[in-house]
Design a protein around this motif. Structure first.
Motif, PDB file in Angstrom:
ATOM      1  N   ALA A 234       6.082-107.598  24.020  1.00 26.11           N
ATOM      2  CA  ALA A 234       7.199-107.173  24.001  1.00 26.11           C
ATOM      3  C   ALA A 234       7.970-105.844  23.472  1.00 26.11           C
ATOM      4  O   ALA A 234       7.020-105.388  22.878  1.00 26.11           O
ATOM      5  N   VAL A 235       8.987-105.667  23.685  1.00 26.68           N
ATOM      6  CA  VAL A 235       9.682-104.566  23.037  1.00 26.68           C
ATOM      7  C   VAL A 235      10.147-104.866  21.880  1.00 26.68           C
ATOM      8  O   VAL A 235      11.330-105.656  21.810  1.00 26.68           O
ATOM      9  N   TYR A 236       9.522-104.631  20.218  1.00 26.76           N
ATOM     10  CA  TYR A 236      10.607-104.783  19.424  1.00 26.76           C
ATOM     11  C   TYR A 236      11.044-103.739  18.584  1.00 26.76           C
ATOM     12  O   TYR A 236      11.395-102.638  18.928  1.00 26.76           O
ATOM     13  N   TYR A 237      11.936-104.187  18.296  1.00 33.16           N
ATOM     14  CA  TYR A 237      13.705-103.249  18.267  1.00 33.16           C
ATOM     15  C   TYR A 237      13.968-103.593  16.271  1.00 33.16           C
ATOM     16  O   TYR A 237      13.842-104.970  16.104  1.00 33.16           O
ATOM     17  N   CYS A 238      14.467-103.074  15.634  1.00 34.57           N
ATOM     18  CA  CYS A 238      14.826-102.798  14.659  1.00 34.57           C
ATOM     19  C   CYS A 238      16.641-102.646  14.339  1.00 34.57           C
ATOM     20  O   CYS A 238      16.828-101.856  15.156  1.00 34.57           O
ATOM     21  N   ALA A 239      16.569-103.630  13.468  1.00 37.37           N
ATOM     22  CA  ALA A 239      18.873-103.688  13.198  1.00 37.37           C
ATOM     23  C   ALA A 239      19.126-103.978  12.325  1.00 37.37           C
ATOM     24  O   ALA A 239      18.111-103.919  11.140  1.00 37.37           O
ATOM     25  N   ALA A 240      20.063-103.148  12.500  1.00 40.92           N
ATOM     26  CA  ALA A 240      20.698-103.172  10.294  1.00 40.92           C
ATOM     27  C   ALA A 240      22.372-103.123  10.936  1.00 40.92           C
ATOM     28  O   ALA A 240      23.045-103.441  11.563  1.00 40.92           O
ATOM     29  N   GLY A 241      23.092-103.379   9.830  1.00 39.03           N
ATOM     30  CA  GLY A 241      23.930-103.866   9.802  1.00 39.03           C
ATOM     31  C   GLY A 241      24.778-104.608   9.987  1.00 39.03           C
ATOM     32  O   GLY A 241      26.244-105.072  10.760  1.00 39.03           O
ATOM     33  N   VAL A 242      23.808-106.021   9.516  1.00 41.33           N
ATOM     34  CA  VAL A 242      24.256-107.272  10.294  1.00 41.33           C
ATOM     35  C   VAL A 242      25.752-108.343   9.612  1.00 41.33           C
ATOM     36  O   VAL A 242      26.205-107.769   8.162  1.00 41.33           O
ATOM     37  N   GLN A 243      26.355-108.617  10.271  1.00 42.65           N
ATOM     38  CA  GLN A 243      27.726-109.170   9.396  1.00 42.65           C
ATOM     39  C   GLN A 243      27.373-110.555   9.285  1.00 42.65           C
ATOM     40  O   GLN A 243      27.819-110.893  10.264  1.00 42.65           O
ATOM     41  N   GLY A 244      26.814-111.769   8.737  1.00 48.63           N
ATOM     42  CA  GLY A 244      27.027-112.925   9.194  1.00 48.63           C
ATOM     43  C   GLY A 244      25.819-113.322   9.068  1.00 48.63           C
ATOM     44  O   GLY A 244      24.661-113.049   8.702  1.00 48.63           O
ATOM     45  N   SER A 245      25.560-114.266  10.628  1.00 47.91           N
ATOM     46  CA  SER A 245      23.685-115.382  10.483  1.00 47.91           C
ATOM     47  C   SER A 245      22.713-113.826  11.133  1.00 47.91           C
ATOM     48  O   SER A 245      22.809-113.196  12.229  1.00 47.91           O
ATOM     49  N   ILE A 246      22.163-113.739  10.066  1.00 50.32           N
ATOM     50  CA  ILE A 246      20.973-112.172  10.403  1.00 50.32           C
ATOM     51  C   ILE A 246      19.887-112.763  11.241  1.00 50.32           C
ATOM     52  O   ILE A 246      19.225-111.666  12.135  1.00 50.32           O
ATOM     53  N   THR A 247      19.905-113.777  12.272  1.00 45.86           N
ATOM     54  CA  THR A 247      19.131-114.414  13.217  1.00 45.86           C
ATOM     55  C   THR A 247      19.952-114.269  14.549  1.00 45.86           C
ATOM     56  O   THR A 247      19.469-114.070  15.234  1.00 45.86           O
ATOM     57  N   ARG A 248      21.299-113.480  14.534  1.00 45.15           N
ATOM     58  CA  ARG A 248      21.686-113.751  15.893  1.00 45.15           C
ATOM     59  C   ARG A 248      22.002-111.869  16.584  1.00 45.15           C
ATOM     60  O   ARG A 248      22.326-111.471  15.761  1.00 45.15           O
ATOM     61  N   VAL A 249      21.464-111.973  17.295  1.00 44.71           N
ATOM     62  CA  VAL A 249      21.054-110.280  18.061  1.00 44.71           C
ATOM     63  C   VAL A 249      23.417-109.881  17.729  1.00 44.71           C
ATOM     64  O   VAL A 249      23.338-108.947  17.365  1.00 44.71           O
ATOM     65  N   GLU A 250      24.014-110.395  18.215  1.00 44.41           N
ATOM     66  CA  GLU A 250      25.445-110.332  18.193  1.00 44.41           C
ATOM     67  C   GLU A 250      26.309-109.675  16.700  1.00 44.41           C
ATOM     68  O   GLU A 250      26.729-109.474  17.017  1.00 44.41           O
ATOM     69  N   ARG A 251      25.231-110.143  15.911  1.00 48.37           N
ATOM     70  CA  ARG A 251      25.796-109.437  14.335  1.00 48.37           C
ATOM     71  C   ARG A 251      25.147-108.262  14.253  1.00 48.37           C
ATOM     72  O   ARG A 251      25.504-108.214  12.765  1.00 48.37           O
ATOM     73  N   TYR A 252      24.376-107.565  14.975  1.00 48.59           N
ATOM     74  CA  TYR A 252      23.902-106.522  14.723  1.00 48.59           C
ATOM     75  C   TYR A 252      24.682-105.266  14.541  1.00 48.59           C
ATOM     76  O   TYR A 252      24.206-105.545  16.111  1.00 48.59           O
TER      77      TYR A 252
END
Length: 123
Positions: A92-110
């Motif tokens: 797969a293509v692996y992405y890192c993400a930061a700035g989460v608000q709320g659930s850490i497993t949800r894409v839309e929260r970052y």
């Protein structure tokens, strides 16, 4: 400008290992939980792992638990993903993400995302 830049992807044989890095710039991420996600062709982006801002708490998808390890170095503004015992289904293509608000497993929260790094596992 806030940026997350992933590196370390590549082609590896089944059973092999890779270590991904994600370096942040433009602001410090030391107060943020950070996560890794992946997206395979034709599939939705999915949660892989996340780590609390101080590194004391980690979370993993069931599919990678026991094989992947997330860690961070706040002094370097960097988060890592050590991937062992890789399988073809990890491709797969692996992405890192930061700035989460709320659930850490949800894409839309970052709020912040890197450009991604390709990981290909051959059988």
């Amino acid at each position: 400008q806030v940026q997350l830049v992933e590196s370390g992807g590549g082609l590896v044989e089944s059973g092999g290992s890779l270590r991904l890095s994600c370096a942040g710039s433009g602001r410090t991420f030391s107060s943020d939980a950070m996560g890794w996600f992946r997206q395979a062709p034709g599939k939705e982006r999915e949660f892989v792992a996340a780590i609390s801002w101080y590194g004391g708490a980690t979370y993993y998808a069931n599919s990678v638990k026991g094989r992947f390890t997330i860690s961070r170095d706040n002094a370097k503004n960097t988060v890592y993903l050590q991937m062992n015992s890789l399988k073809p289904e990890d491709t797969a293509v692996y992405y890192c993400a930061a700035g989460v608000q709320g659930s850490i497993t949800r894409v839309e929260r970052y709020d912040y995302w890197g450009q991604g790094t390709q990981v290909t596992v051959s059988s």
